[in-house]
Design a protein around this motif. Structure first.
Motif, mmCIF file in Angstrom:
data_model
loop_
_atom_site.group_PDB
_atom_site.id
_atom_site.type_symbol
_atom_site.label_atom_id
_atom_site.label_comp_id
_atom_site.label_asym_id
_atom_site.label_seq_id
_atom_site.Cartn_x
_atom_site.Cartn_y
_atom_site.Cartn_z
ATOM 1 N N THR A 1 -5.102 1.734 2.713
ATOM 2 C CA THR A 1 -5.102 1.127 2.917
ATOM 3 C C THR A 1 -5.652 -0.570 1.793
ATOM 4 O O THR A 1 -6.378 -0.497 0.841
ATOM 5 C CB THR A 1 -6.418 0.746 4.208
ATOM 6 O OG1 THR A 1 -7.676 0.936 3.592
ATOM 7 C CG2 THR A 1 -6.172 1.838 5.296
ATOM 8 N N GLU B 1 -4.354 10.812 4.714
ATOM 9 C CA GLU B 1 -4.771 9.553 5.213
ATOM 10 C C GLU B 1 -4.058 8.585 4.024
ATOM 11 O O GLU B 1 -3.508 8.372 2.737
ATOM 12 C CB GLU B 1 -5.788 9.303 4.726
ATOM 13 C CG GLU B 1 -6.616 10.379 6.831
ATOM 14 C CD GLU B 1 -8.316 9.695 5.774
ATOM 15 O OE1 GLU B 1 -8.925 8.710 7.061
ATOM 16 O OE2 GLU B 1 -8.928 10.636 5.601
ATOM 17 N N ASN B 2 -3.731 7.251 5.312
ATOM 18 C CA ASN B 2 -3.020 6.769 3.791
ATOM 19 C C ASN B 2 -3.725 5.583 3.091
ATOM 20 O O ASN B 2 -5.144 5.136 3.673
ATOM 21 C CB ASN B 2 -1.814 5.168 4.607
ATOM 22 C CG ASN B 2 -0.693 6.319 5.145
ATOM 23 O OD1 ASN B 2 0.136 7.414 4.852
ATOM 24 N ND2 ASN B 2 0.186 6.046 6.479
ATOM 25 N N CYS C 1 0.749 -1.485 -0.420
ATOM 26 C CA CYS C 1 0.251 0.588 -0.142
ATOM 27 C C CYS C 1 0.713 1.341 -0.294
ATOM 28 O O CYS C 1 0.661 2.207 -0.349
ATOM 29 C CB CYS C 1 -0.925 -0.204 1.050
ATOM 30 S SG CYS C 1 -2.007 -1.044 1.282
ATOM 31 N N SER C 2 2.130 0.967 0.965
ATOM 32 C CA SER C 2 3.321 2.050 0.420
ATOM 33 C C SER C 2 4.357 2.696 -0.910
ATOM 34 O O SER C 2 3.846 3.555 -1.330
ATOM 35 C CB SER C 2 3.876 1.840 1.924
ATOM 36 O OG SER C 2 5.049 0.711 1.173
ATOM 37 N N ASP D 1 -0.707 -4.201 3.279
ATOM 38 C CA ASP D 1 -0.484 -3.272 4.083
ATOM 39 C C ASP D 1 1.066 -4.012 4.991
ATOM 40 O O ASP D 1 1.649 -4.649 4.852
ATOM 41 C CB ASP D 1 -1.372 -3.105 4.978
ATOM 42 C CG ASP D 1 -2.526 -3.128 5.003
ATOM 43 O OD1 ASP D 1 -3.148 -2.098 3.840
ATOM 44 O OD2 ASP D 1 -4.041 -3.597 5.677
ATOM 45 N N GLN E 1 -1.449 7.944 -0.533
ATOM 46 C CA GLN E 1 -2.317 8.330 0.622
ATOM 47 C C GLN E 1 -2.956 9.178 -0.041
ATOM 48 O O GLN E 1 -3.421 9.743 -1.593
ATOM 49 C CB GLN E 1 -1.321 9.503 1.532
ATOM 50 C CG GLN E 1 -0.881 8.813 1.599
ATOM 51 C CD GLN E 1 0.474 10.568 2.458
ATOM 52 O OE1 GLN E 1 0.471 11.579 2.263
ATOM 53 N NE2 GLN E 1 0.915 9.898 3.715
#
Length: 412
Positions: free
Chosen positions: A404, A401-402, A224-225, A412, A381
């Motif tokens: 997900t 916000e990240n 997710c990052s 994640d 984000q």
């Protein structure tokens, strides 16, 4: 000691579906996770190794005399919430009903008690909702016979589809129907049994992650990052589409899971990804460079005659589009270009920009508006706004916000 020995054997002899397996049954659960069954084992989803079936459905073991299943399906019957989304397993002349992976009281039952007219010792079964079949139904397969069970009237019509292989398992997946036989599958029409296209095909290329086989154009879930999407929209039927490079992902509902495909599978005229996308009046607008492609969402994404057209000609907007969105029950498309947001009335002829407002953000990749508000995506984000008015009036960006895993199927 005997139970311990059996448990140890289950773990020591795990089958590998990438070697080619004929499944006993395939079914999604109420959360959209698809389970593949073989003997006392199952696979959860399209990736990963086999597990003992009783880790997820504890009665599927030798102690309860349910070491395997003949057939399984997830019930589709929204008018009957006591049955909707329940999973049914069939073994010999018995039926077992599960909800939330828990066996319901009173089960097992005789198949005839729940499904009168349906034979015993089935090969496979699959749900068929109204709209795809004439009524909410279940297709039960035994040999070359197909028993169409009407859930409401509890009546059965039997057909013989000798052109189909014997389906040892069956699956409804994204409005299509698949008969699995050996390690192959054949796609068929649930009403006529008609097969169009070149079949059989190897299931390992489409329904599971195997090292030497392809699925989803080589797509694998990213962290997710590391996510970066190019565009996102939700159509009038509630299906959400995420676009990233040459891949799009479609989420019907969370119960049906998230699936990835090459963009050209649905939108064959768009070969190099998209810059922005939005939905309006049962049509999907794909924007790439200075071109707009408009597709009929309800007609298997048929390009409307006369398209593509330029963004200037279609929307009255000049320059590259970074993102676009239309809110539910609204006739305005919001076009994001750098740190500006443009409003275009889609009911006007010709279409033209009615407002051009500053945006307290730059570098937006994609945007989505739904009943919960507006999300502007930038890399991994997103920025959430409660409404278009708050977005238009805002002079400071909210805290990001990240993204997900529940939003986009990433890791994640």
């Amino acid at each position: 000691m005997e139970l311990f020995t059996k448990t140890l054997f289950l773990y020591a002899a795990l089958p590998d579906r990438c070697e080619g397996i004929e499944f006993d049954a395939i079914t999604p659960d109420e959360k959209g996770t698809t389970f593949f069954f073989k003997g006392p084992h199952l696979w959860k989803g399209y990736h990963g190794s086999a597990q003992p079936s009783n880790e997820h459905f504890k009665e599927l073991d030798d102690i309860h005399n349910i070491g395997h299943v003949d057939a399984a399906f997830r019930m589709h019957n929204i008018d009957n919430p006591d049955k909707h989304d329940h999973i049914y397993f069939f073994l010999d002349d018995k039926v077992f009903s599960y909800y939330n992976h828990t066996l319901e009281d009173g089960y097992p039952k005789q198949i005839q008690d729940d499904f009168p007219g349906v034979p015993t010792h089935l090969d496979s079964a699959v749900e068929c909702p109204k709209g795809e079949c004439m009524a909410d139904s279940v297709l039960f397969f035994k040999g070359h016979d197909v028993h169409l069970y009407d859930i409401t009237t509890k009546t059965v019509k039997t057909k013989t589809w000798s052109h189909l292989p014997v389906c040892t398992s069956a699956l409804r997946w994204l409005e299509h129907y698949y008969c699995f036989h050996g390690h192959n599958f054949t796609r068929f029409n649930p009403v006529s049994g008609e097969v169009n296209g070149t079949y059989p095909k190897d299931a390992r290329n489409y329904f599971m992650g195997c090292a030497d086989f392809g699925h989803g154009g080589g797509y694998r879930p990213r962290k997710c990052s590391e996510v970066k999407i190019d565009a996102i929209t939700t159509d009038d039927a509630g299906k959400t589409y995420f676009f990233a490079g040459p891949i799009y992902m479609r989420l019907d509902t969370h119960r049906d899971g998230l699936h990835a495909f090459p963009i050209t599978r649905a939108w064959k005229e768009v070969t190099n990804g998209v810059d922005a996308v939005f939905s309006y009046t049962d049509k999907i607008y794909l924007i790439k460079d200075d071109q707009v492609y408009i597709y009929k969402a309800a007609a298997h994404y048929t390009l409307i005659e006369g398209y593509p057209k330029t963004v200037k000609e279609e929307l009255g907007v000049e320059g590259r589009v970074d993102a676009a969105f239309v809110c539910p029950d609204d006739n305005t498309v919001h076009i994001i270009q750098g740190q500006r947001i443009l409003y275009v009335d889609l009911t006007a002829t010709p279409r033209a920009v009615t407002q051009n407002l500053p945006l307290p953000l730059d570098g937006i990749d994609a945007a989505l508006c739904n009943a919960k508000g507006i999300d502007l995506f930038k890399g991994p984000q997103y920025y959430h706004y409660e409404s278009p008015m708050i977005l238009a009036m805002g002079r400071m960006a909210p805290l990001p916000e990240n993204i997900t895993s529940t939003m986009m199927g990433c890791q994640d």
